[in-house]
Scaffold this active site. Structure first.
Site, PDB file in Angstrom:
ATOM      1  N   GLY A   1       3.688  12.173  10.000  1.00 19.77           N
ATOM      2  CA  GLY A   1       4.206  12.024   8.483  1.00 19.77           C
ATOM      3  C   GLY A   1       4.688  13.435   8.102  1.00 19.77           C
ATOM      4  O   GLY A   1       4.200  14.535   8.823  1.00 19.77           O
ATOM      5  N   LYS A   2       5.310  13.461   7.066  1.00 17.99           N
ATOM      6  CA  LYS A   2       5.788  14.945   6.558  1.00 17.99           C
ATOM      7  C   LYS A   2       6.381  14.650   5.189  1.00 17.99           C
ATOM      8  O   LYS A   2       6.813  13.626   4.895  1.00 17.99           O
ATOM      9  CB  LYS A   2       6.706  15.346   7.306  1.00 17.99           C
ATOM     10  CG  LYS A   2       6.840  16.920   7.099  1.00 17.99           C
ATOM     11  CD  LYS A   2       5.816  17.677   7.640  1.00 17.99           C
ATOM     12  CE  LYS A   2       5.748  19.215   7.975  1.00 17.99           C
ATOM     13  NZ  LYS A   2       4.889  19.704   8.999  1.00 17.99           N
ATOM     14  N   GLY A   3       5.995  15.819   4.325  1.00 14.62           N
ATOM     15  CA  GLY A   3       6.670  15.434   2.831  1.00 14.62           C
ATOM     16  C   GLY A   3       6.908  16.902   2.270  1.00 14.62           C
ATOM     17  O   GLY A   3       6.430  17.813   2.773  1.00 14.62           O
TER      18      GLY A   3
END
Ligand code: NAD
Length: 424
Positions: free
Chosen positions: A110-112
């Site tokens: 994931g990444k944000g």
């Protein structure tokens, strides 16, 4: 029907997709799995209204992408930077899927992040930004869903703000919701050094395979931040002669070997944590570029794109271990390969960070804390095993380590998607 392959106008996302397709084709992965794995499971965009100190309101854009949760909850950082957008988050989330898979930990990718310039914001503004962002992405966060961590321009402080906000919303403490927390508040001893320790471990393992005694090896380390400084220290403690180090203030060289403990002293006493004036006390000289020195091993640990079409032809090192993310551009990589250099890819070499995050999460779930020795011993063992696995795979297939690492990583995820089925 074969689904059309994705292309992106975003360079980072397009590079991630093309590297995936290239490796998948070389492995003979079936089109069904290629289609599934070339798409992200979830892409969330939120608006983040923040009351600024002058009373005005700014609405920022925030993102969280979960590329895959096939192996476990998605894992990846949250960055605050003007360049952040959905495509960048998606590219980085996909790379996290491969990194976690290769590391052998039970996580997807994931990444944000938030598109903002934190250097222009006060601490209170950043707190309001972090809490509102945390609240708005909270529906998809969870210790068994998605576990963020610090990334560019974020630290343990932002993690504490987000954890505190979500804990209050859920009326229950959520320590395993995020990693990279301060040691004083559910963090882990050893995490700070973990990435550099892992990078150096890959270098030392390679020396072992090549039959080289570390005390007869010379190395240059680019960058003296979190990753570079602990890479240099671990190598130096193992006997390697570090002939050059660098940071944004310049490059420092000594043919007799840099005193890394002294470099730490200078850096820690500098308010901006820089090596300013190190040449005066470090018995070394300032040079033009640490990448071009006569050293057998090179550890680029500063930032992306440093070894490129322009710089790669000048590099003399035979062995390059990528401590930073993406320090070698694709054309730089080709030049190094043509010149006979061996590259250990970033998502193997710097995976000590995410393995360390996994240790933090595992301890938080159990409510116990390991000693620093336990943490380091487990980390080094996993890094050595992972390095050997990729080395052996590359040797057996007669391919470069980067391609071998990508293929091994994709295979583990593909096997699990196959087992679990497409209803994910
Ligand atoms: P950092 O900000 O602590 O350190 C960066 C260092 O590079 C600083 O010493 C800076 O002065 C130096 N630098 C910047 N530009 C330079 C240049 N042109 N020449 C020489 N030195 C230069 O960052 P970090 O946490 O050490 O991260 C470094 C890289 O490693 C990044 O690519 C990051 O994404 C990656 N990484 C970090 C971690 C982690 O746990 N910190 C984990 C995985 C990957």
């Amino acid at each position: 029907m074969v689904q059309e392959r994705r292309k992106s106008s975003n360079v980072l996302l397009d590079t991630a997709l093309q590297e995936f397709y290239g490796a998948a084709d070389e492995m003979g992965l079936n089109e069904k799995l290629i289609s599934i794995l070339s798409h992200s499971e979830r892409r969330l965009e939120v608006s983040v209204p923040v009351e600024m100190d002058d009373g005005s309101v700014n609405v920022f854009s925030g993102y969280r992408v979960q590329h895959s949760t096939a192996l476990g909850p998605s894992k990846g950082g949250i960055r605050y930077d003007p360049e952040v957008d959905m495509d960048e988050c998606e590219a980085l989330a996909m790379l996290m899927t491969w990194k976690c898979s290769l590391a052998g930990i039970p996580y997807g990718g994931g990444k944000g992040g938030i598109s903002c310039d934190p250097s222009t914001m006060s601490k209170k503004e950043k707190e309001r930004l972090s809490r509102t962002y945390g609240a708005r992405i909270s529906p998809i966060l969870g210790k068994w869903k998605d576990i963020p961590a610090p990334d560019m321009n974020t630290s343990g402080q932002e993690m504490v703000w987000i954890m505190d906000t979500v804990s209050k919303m859920r009326e229950e403490l959520e320590p395993s919701l995020l990693t990279g927390k301060p040691v004083s508040y559910w963090g882990s001893k050893g995490r700070n050094e973990a990435t550099g320790r892992g990078v150096a471990t890959c270098g030392l393992e390679l020396m072992k395979i090549l039959g080289k005694n570390p005390s007869s090896v010379t190395a240059s380390v680019q960058g003296f931040g979190n990753v570079g400084s602990y890479t240099a220290k671990t190598l130096s403690d193992a006997g390697v002669k570090i002939v050059a180090i660098s940071d944004v203030t310049g490059a420092y060289y000594s043919e007799h070997g840099i005193d890394i403990n002294k470099a730490f002293e200078v850096q820690r006493s500098n308010p901006k944590k820089l090596l300013t004036g190190f040449e005066k006390v470090g018995n070394c000289e300032k040079i033009e570029n640490e990448l071009f020195v006569e050293a057998e091993f090179l550890f680029p640990c500063a930032r992306d794109g440093m070894i490129n079409r322009r710089t790669a032809p000048e590099i003399k090192a035979r062995y390059i271990i990528e401590g930073a993310n993406g320090p070698i551009t694709p054309d730089g990589d080709e030049i190094l390969a043509k010149n006979g250099a061996l590259v250990v890819p970033d998502f193997l070499a710097n995976s000590g960070g995410v393995i360390g995050s996994y240790f933090e999460w595992a301890q938080n779930l159990q409510g116990i804390f390991w000693t620093e020795e336990e943490y380091n011993e487990k980390l080094v063992r996993i890094m050595k095993d992972n390095f050997r696995r990729v080395w052996d795979y590359a040797e057996s297939k007669k391919i470069r380590m980067r391609r071998a690492a990508t293929m091994a990583a994709i295979q583990r995820v593909a096997d699990v998607v196959e087992m679990r089925g497409t209803f994910l």
